[in-house]
Each structure stands twice: as C-alpha cells, then as structure tokens.
Motif scaffolding. Sequence first.
Motif, mmCIF file in Angstrom:
data_model
loop_
_atom_site.group_PDB
_atom_site.id
_atom_site.type_symbol
_atom_site.label_atom_id
_atom_site.label_comp_id
_atom_site.label_asym_id
_atom_site.label_seq_id
_atom_site.Cartn_x
_atom_site.Cartn_y
_atom_site.Cartn_z
ATOM 1 N N GLN A 155 0.836 -1.196 0.000
ATOM 2 C CA GLN A 155 0.000 0.000 0.000
ATOM 3 C C GLN A 155 0.889 1.272 0.000
ATOM 4 O O GLN A 155 0.610 2.222 -0.714
ATOM 5 C CB GLN A 155 -0.927 -0.004 1.219
ATOM 6 C CG GLN A 155 -1.878 1.205 1.265
ATOM 7 C CD GLN A 155 -2.741 1.183 2.507
ATOM 8 O OE1 GLN A 155 -2.606 0.303 3.357
ATOM 9 N NE2 GLN A 155 -3.632 2.149 2.610
ATOM 10 N N PHE A 156 1.944 1.267 0.819
ATOM 11 C CA PHE A 156 2.825 2.421 0.888
ATOM 12 C C PHE A 156 3.550 2.646 -0.442
ATOM 13 O O PHE A 156 3.661 3.782 -0.922
ATOM 14 C CB PHE A 156 3.865 2.222 2.009
ATOM 15 C CG PHE A 156 4.829 3.368 2.161
ATOM 16 C CD1 PHE A 156 4.498 4.463 2.950
ATOM 17 C CD2 PHE A 156 6.052 3.355 1.504
ATOM 18 C CE1 PHE A 156 5.385 5.518 3.078
ATOM 19 C CE2 PHE A 156 6.947 4.420 1.641
ATOM 20 C CZ PHE A 156 6.608 5.499 2.435
ATOM 21 N N ALA A 157 4.024 1.544 -1.072
ATOM 22 C CA ALA A 157 4.829 1.664 -2.288
ATOM 23 C C ALA A 157 3.994 1.946 -3.518
ATOM 24 O O ALA A 157 4.406 2.694 -4.405
ATOM 25 C CB ALA A 157 5.645 0.396 -2.493
ATOM 26 N N THR A 158 2.796 1.340 -3.610
ATOM 27 C CA THR A 158 2.019 1.453 -4.841
ATOM 28 C C THR A 158 0.936 2.520 -4.779
ATOM 29 O O THR A 158 0.391 2.900 -5.817
ATOM 30 C CB THR A 158 1.372 0.096 -5.163
ATOM 31 O OG1 THR A 158 0.506 -0.286 -4.082
ATOM 32 C CG2 THR A 158 2.443 -0.971 -5.367
ATOM 33 N N GLN A 159 0.606 2.998 -3.585
ATOM 34 C CA GLN A 159 -0.460 3.990 -3.480
ATOM 35 C C GLN A 159 0.051 5.342 -2.935
ATOM 36 O O GLN A 159 -0.142 6.395 -3.553
ATOM 37 C CB GLN A 159 -1.587 3.451 -2.596
ATOM 38 C CG GLN A 159 -2.264 2.207 -3.154
ATOM 39 C CD GLN A 159 -3.384 1.708 -2.251
ATOM 40 O OE1 GLN A 159 -3.904 2.442 -1.423
ATOM 41 N NE2 GLN A 159 -3.749 0.436 -2.422
ATOM 42 N N LEU A 160 0.680 5.284 -1.732
ATOM 43 C CA LEU A 160 1.048 6.555 -1.080
ATOM 44 C C LEU A 160 2.209 7.252 -1.809
ATOM 45 O O LEU A 160 2.158 8.458 -2.060
ATOM 46 C CB LEU A 160 1.422 6.301 0.385
ATOM 47 C CG LEU A 160 1.602 7.558 1.241
ATOM 48 C CD1 LEU A 160 0.365 8.430 1.186
ATOM 49 C CD2 LEU A 160 1.912 7.179 2.679
ATOM 50 N N LEU A 161 3.256 6.483 -2.145
ATOM 51 C CA LEU A 161 4.381 7.112 -2.846
ATOM 52 C C LEU A 161 3.952 7.754 -4.171
ATOM 53 O O LEU A 161 4.291 8.921 -4.435
ATOM 54 C CB LEU A 161 5.486 6.098 -3.087
ATOM 55 C CG LEU A 161 6.472 5.841 -1.933
ATOM 56 C CD1 LEU A 161 7.441 4.735 -2.302
ATOM 57 C CD2 LEU A 161 7.238 7.099 -1.584
ATOM 58 N N PRO A 162 3.207 7.048 -5.044
ATOM 59 C CA PRO A 162 2.786 7.688 -6.298
ATOM 60 C C PRO A 162 1.865 8.886 -6.078
ATOM 61 O O PRO A 162 1.942 9.881 -6.809
ATOM 62 C CB PRO A 162 2.081 6.564 -7.050
ATOM 63 C CG PRO A 162 2.656 5.312 -6.475
ATOM 64 C CD PRO A 162 2.895 5.610 -5.034
ATOM 65 N N SER A 163 0.968 8.790 -5.061
ATOM 66 C CA SER A 163 0.031 9.890 -4.842
ATOM 67 C C SER A 163 0.747 11.173 -4.439
ATOM 68 O O SER A 163 0.237 12.273 -4.691
ATOM 69 C CB SER A 163 -0.988 9.498 -3.774
ATOM 70 O OG SER A 163 -0.355 9.353 -2.507
ATOM 71 N N VAL A 164 1.906 11.071 -3.825
ATOM 72 C CA VAL A 164 2.652 12.265 -3.411
ATOM 73 C C VAL A 164 3.656 12.684 -4.475
ATOM 74 O O VAL A 164 3.653 13.805 -4.966
ATOM 75 C CB VAL A 164 3.360 12.028 -2.057
ATOM 76 C CG1 VAL A 164 4.231 13.224 -1.697
ATOM 77 C CG2 VAL A 164 2.353 11.747 -0.971
ATOM 78 N N LEU A 165 4.534 11.747 -4.885
ATOM 79 C CA LEU A 165 5.627 12.120 -5.777
ATOM 80 C C LEU A 165 5.175 12.317 -7.215
ATOM 81 O O LEU A 165 5.687 13.206 -7.909
ATOM 82 C CB LEU A 165 6.732 11.064 -5.714
ATOM 83 C CG LEU A 165 7.389 10.861 -4.342
ATOM 84 C CD1 LEU A 165 8.473 9.791 -4.419
ATOM 85 C CD2 LEU A 165 7.979 12.168 -3.822
ATOM 86 N N GLU A 166 4.252 11.498 -7.679
ATOM 87 C CA GLU A 166 3.801 11.642 -9.063
ATOM 88 C C GLU A 166 2.722 12.700 -9.200
ATOM 89 O O GLU A 166 2.799 13.567 -10.073
ATOM 90 C CB GLU A 166 3.294 10.301 -9.590
ATOM 91 C CG GLU A 166 4.381 9.276 -9.797
ATOM 92 C CD GLU A 166 3.867 7.994 -10.447
ATOM 93 O OE1 GLU A 166 4.673 7.297 -11.077
ATOM 94 O OE2 GLU A 166 2.650 7.705 -10.317
ATOM 95 N N ASP A 167 1.720 12.636 -8.326
ATOM 96 C CA ASP A 167 0.583 13.547 -8.482
ATOM 97 C C ASP A 167 0.942 14.989 -8.094
ATOM 98 O O ASP A 167 0.482 15.937 -8.744
ATOM 99 C CB ASP A 167 -0.597 13.058 -7.638
ATOM 100 C CG ASP A 167 -1.098 11.696 -8.090
ATOM 101 O OD1 ASP A 167 -0.736 11.294 -9.226
ATOM 102 O OD2 ASP A 167 -1.828 11.042 -7.320
ATOM 103 N N ASN A 168 1.730 15.148 -7.052
ATOM 104 C CA ASN A 168 2.011 16.503 -6.557
ATOM 105 C C ASN A 168 3.297 17.116 -7.132
ATOM 106 O O ASN A 168 3.378 18.337 -7.294
ATOM 107 C CB ASN A 168 2.116 16.512 -5.032
ATOM 108 C CG ASN A 168 0.783 16.211 -4.364
ATOM 109 O OD1 ASN A 168 -0.270 16.292 -4.992
ATOM 110 N ND2 ASN A 168 0.824 15.856 -3.102
ATOM 111 N N TYR A 169 4.296 16.281 -7.427
ATOM 112 C CA TYR A 169 5.587 16.838 -7.807
ATOM 113 C C TYR A 169 6.090 16.358 -9.155
ATOM 114 O O TYR A 169 7.263 16.554 -9.476
ATOM 115 C CB TYR A 169 6.624 16.514 -6.715
ATOM 116 C CG TYR A 169 6.227 17.085 -5.380
ATOM 117 C CD1 TYR A 169 6.336 18.447 -5.137
ATOM 118 C CD2 TYR A 169 5.718 16.270 -4.374
ATOM 119 C CE1 TYR A 169 5.956 18.985 -3.915
ATOM 120 C CE2 TYR A 169 5.331 16.795 -3.157
ATOM 121 C CZ TYR A 169 5.454 18.153 -2.926
ATOM 122 O OH TYR A 169 5.076 18.682 -1.716
#
Length: 560
Positions: free
Chosen positions: A419-433
């Motif tokens: 969940q941390f690797a496939t959901q939270l990381l992309p939601s922050v690094l890809e979506d926001n930055y």
Amino acid sequence: MFSKLWLLLTFIYSIKHSALGQAGVSDCLDKEPHYRYLVYAEEIVYFQCSPSYNLLKTEKNTVKWFIQSPDKGLEEVKSRNDMNVNENGTLQISTLERSHSGTYICQMRNLCMKILVRVEGKENCLKYGSRNFYFTTAEKPSISCPSLNCKGTIFTNVTWYKSVNFESVTSPTRFSLNINNNDINFSSIYPEDSGIYTCDYNLDDNGNEWIMRATLQVLVGVPDTQEPPRIIGPTNGTEIKAEIGKPITLSCQIQFGFERNFDPIIKWRVLHLVEEEHSGGRKLCLNNTNHLKGYDCFFNMTLDRVTSNDLHTIFQCYAQNSVGNVTTTFKLSKKETDAVFLIYILCASVALLLIMLICAGTVYVYWVEIVLLYRHYLSKDETIGDNKDFDAFISYATQTFEFGEEITENFCDNYEDEQFATQLLPSVLEDNYNYKLCILERDILPGGAYVEDIAKIIKRSRRAIFVLSQRYITGPRLFELQAAITCSLEEQESLKLILIKLKPFKEPETLPHIVKKALRALPTLSWKGDLNSKSANTSKFWKTIRYYMPVKKHKESVRI
C-alpha cells in the motif's frame, strides 16, 4: 584665397588700430600740460590718469603711461623698480629723484592727458613734515599735509584723497572724521582708516601755478596689551595619559595679546632632580581672525619613548611677553587599559557568536527547506538530457499469499508495504511533484529474464527507493537492493539510493555483506505516519524524500 584675404584685412585693422592709439598720444605732444605737479624727492607719489574723469572698471586695464623726452620722443612706462602702472591705472613712482622730473602722458581710449612733474630736493624744504604715522585706536589723532610749510602762497584749501584710487577722504557715514584747518582730525580712529593718503593744494611759485602733492602712510593698530600671556591648555595640574614605550607629543597652547613688536618667549621646563629647560620645541604662532586681538601660539615637545621615569617627572610650559610671564605644570600618568572598552568588545563578541550560533542552528534545522526553496526558484532541471526513463525505481516486499493460507498479522504487514509503495508514494511524488516512478507490477510487463530486467530498469532510473521491513530483508526482493548497490558503485554519482524504514526489522545473519555495509552507510528515513493521512505530503518526511530526489521543475507552483 579666402584665408589670404582674411590675413590682409587683419593686418590693415591692426595698423589702423595702432595708428589711432598713437594719434591719441601725439595729440598731446604739442599741447600745454593739463596739470603741473610739484613734489619732493625721497617720497612715493601717485598720479591718476584723469583727476576729473572717473574711469570705468573695464577702462582701467587699458590705461597707458608714456614719458616724453626733450626731443618729443615717447617711451611707454613699463613695470620696473622705480616706476609702475597699477591695476587701477594710476602711475606710481617710488623713491622720487630729481631725474623723475619731466613730462608724462596718460592715454585712455582715444583721449590723452599731459602732466608736468617737477621734483625738488628735501633741502629746499627744511620744514617738511612726517609722512609715516602709526596710531592706536585709543588715540584721537590728526594728520597734516607734510609740505604745507615749504614754499609759496596757498590760495586754495587742501584736498585729501584716500588710497591709490584717489577716493574722497570724507564720507557721510564717517562722523568721526572731519577736515579742519586743512588737517584731518579723527575723533575716533579704526583699523579701517589705515592706508595711503594724498594731499593736494595749489600754490603760486614765481608766477606759475603748481599743484603741490604729497603722500602719507597711515597705520592703525590697537594699544599694546597690558596683560601677560594666557595658557589655554593644558590647565595647571593636569595629568596626561601616556603608554609606556610609546612616543607622545606634549602641546602647549598660549594666547598672547596684541603687541606691535611681538617677540614672545616660549619654552619647556622638565623638573627632575635638576631642572632642565627645553626651548627647541616646535613653535607655531598664528594671528587671530582679527590680528589686532593678538596671537595664538602652539608649542610642541615630543618624547620619542615614554619611560617609567617620565611618570615621576613634572613638565612645565613657560610663556613670556613684554608685560610678564605665566607657567602651567602637569605630569604624565600611566594609561590603563580601558575596562569599559574591553567590556564592549567582549559583549560585541558574545553577541556576534550568539548570532552565528543561531544562524547555524537555523540552517541546520531548516536545511532541507532551504535547499528545496533554492531548487524551486534557482536550480536547473537536472533530468534534462541524462537519458534516464524514470525518476525513481520502487522496490518493496510483495504479497506471497497462496490459496488456502490463513490470513495472519504478517499478511497485513506485507499489505502495508505494498500500500505504501504502490499507493502513497505515487500519490505524493507523481501527483504533486511530477516525478515518474517505476513500479514493476504496474510499469513492467511480466516475462523475460527477470534478474537481467531488474538491473536494466535500475540503470534506467535516477534514484532507487527501497521500502524496508522485516519481510523485505528476509524476502526474495532483497536481490533488487543488492543489484542497486552494485549499479550505484559502478555508476558513481549517477544513481543514488533512498532507504525508507517502514517498520523496525532485525538483520538476519545471512544478509549479504555488501547490503549490511550499505544499511550502515546510506541515510535511512523512518516512516512514522498514517498511511491514510491526507496531510502526509506536508510532513518533514516528504520534504526529506524530495530533498534526495532529483531536481525537477513542476508543472505548477507547489508549496515548499
């Protein structure tokens, strides 16, 4: 052609102009003298160009004087020792002699004036009066024309002039000056009355009318002081601070009253067991703004090196004029270190040190924020032209749940990794930055040589992020970390590893040596947040992640 014509016209004009000037002088050669002056030798006399005509300021510089010789030749008067034409156009003859008798012609514009001068010796006038006067402002003097009692019969009153400009001696504003019985009487006299005075009167000498002219020099001063000098500084009993081994200059300032014959005596006295006098100091005396008020004198003495004996010596400044003398006594004292100054220096140093510590602490605490702010506005995008496909490769422990296996706590932990690797990381690094992540299960098609594919993908990435937990350290995905470490050593600074400790773990004894060394050398970020928290992207954790990620410009402005 034009230049030659211009030179010809200039030459003709100069000849014409010279002829006109000479014609003005020549007009006077055959005329009778306009004025006849009788003067006495051994004096200084002045003659104006036109007694009845006031020259303009611009005309005074154009006045010329000539001496006519017996054969009617003309010699222009030039500046020399005994004769001079002043700036105001007057002719000055100094120390008259009989040889100065003759005819003089003055030219101004196209007009000329002819005067006859006769010089007689002083032996012809035994009653010739004084021509040099010195008065003080305390007097009420009078001056007489020195040649009044010489000869002839006076049939006009004496006319007085002041200065070489032949200004009228009387003025409506000079109430203290009047002419009585042909003498100038001063009811009060001032320094401004100093100057040159000329007296004229007409006389008949053997049937010839002459103007008797004489010149007087008047100086006005104040009475000589009746007081001794006054020492302005140092005051009596003063202690002057001095540093042992350093040079020092002792200065004495004395004020003298006015004296016509000013001859002061100033000296230093050094009182040891035996008194010594030092008169060879550097003396400088200056007139006051109004010199009639006196003089200010400065007398300096320099000690090349102050010794301890000088601290027990008495120094005395001595000054004397014609009235009396005055002294002032002082001594040297050891100059102590200024404690207040040291306190100021210490306080300033402590304050500066505190400011530096605060600044250093602020930079240390907010270093990540400072770097991110700098990157956002000033840094260049380092992802351009590096031939990389991904900003970061994500490695984590995947589920290994098989059909029929009971769901345990370890299964939930494994799910948190995913969940941390496939959901939270992309939601922050890809979506926001705007970072591009590589997640195997999402971005890479299955099949092929798996080990070789992992190494190639890692080399195509700028960063490698590893989500560490107990299952990851003991699971099959550990080889990805080992492969990334090997690629990082091969590519030097091209690939950087980011370790995230999701859960505490214990290193197994079978852990490869290269992995153990990397876990101790590489910085590790610990996750302490909630996987479902919406504010996670503003935490210190995510700022640190961005700090380790490559510099990449965002499509939209984001909050630092």
